[in-house]
Design a protein around this motif. Structure first.
Motif: not given
Length: 159
Positions: A44-73
């Motif tokens: 999922l992190y290295d080879r998925s062709p799909a972008v996958v992102l996640a953010h946390n539950t902070d009052a101003d949510p912050r990204f906690i996960y972005a796979n390589r496809a997300a980083q490129a996009c």
């Protein structure tokens, strides 16, 4: 032990517990698998062709996960992504629309076929297409954040 996903120092790139949270939440909400059956966190992190992102539950949510496809996009490194408030992935005029989306996901568990305008680090504007946005809910029913995946986007042409 349940990780505190609001801890800014946590690297979730290959974390099997976080992968399970994303994959199980996705399958419960959407009714299909996030990754092929024989694949896991590394795929999922290295080879998925799909972008996958996640953010946390902070009052101003912050990204906690972005796979390589997300980083490129979005043109951010992993270290840049995980310090970025997720609202900054949309331009200021589009943040209210993004907030309505996130509230709808919180109310319904997920939304499929979402289209929205986003902005990359360079200022490149693009529409994400056919995105699925879902709540990250652990096995005890506790909401841990939200995630999104999409494999289609269209750059906005400059006027």
């Amino acid at each position: 032990m349940i990780a505190n996903y609001n801890d800014a120092g946590l690297d979730l790139s290959y974390d099997p517990e976080f992968y399970a949270l994303m994959a199980e939440s996705f399958e419960r909400s959407v009714g299909r698998r996030l990754a092929p059956e024989s694949q896991g966190a590394e795929w999922l992190y290295d080879r998925s062709p799909a972008v996958v992102l996640a953010h946390n539950t902070d009052a101003d949510p912050r990204f906690i996960y972005a796979n390589r496809a997300a980083q490129a996009c979005f043109e951010y490194s992993r270290d840049e992504f995980i310090t970025l408030p997720s609202r900054l992935s949309a331009e200021a005029p589009n943040r209210a629309e993004r907030e309505r989306l996130l509230n709808a996901v919180a109310a319904n568990g997920f939304i499929a076929d979402y289209r929205g305008l986003r902005i990359a680090k360079s200022g490149r504007r693009f529409y994400i297409e056919k995105a699925i946005v879902w709540d990250l809910v652990d096995r005890s029913g506790c909401r841990r954040g939200q995630a999104a995946t999409f494999d289609s986007w269209q750059d906005v042409q400059a006027d």
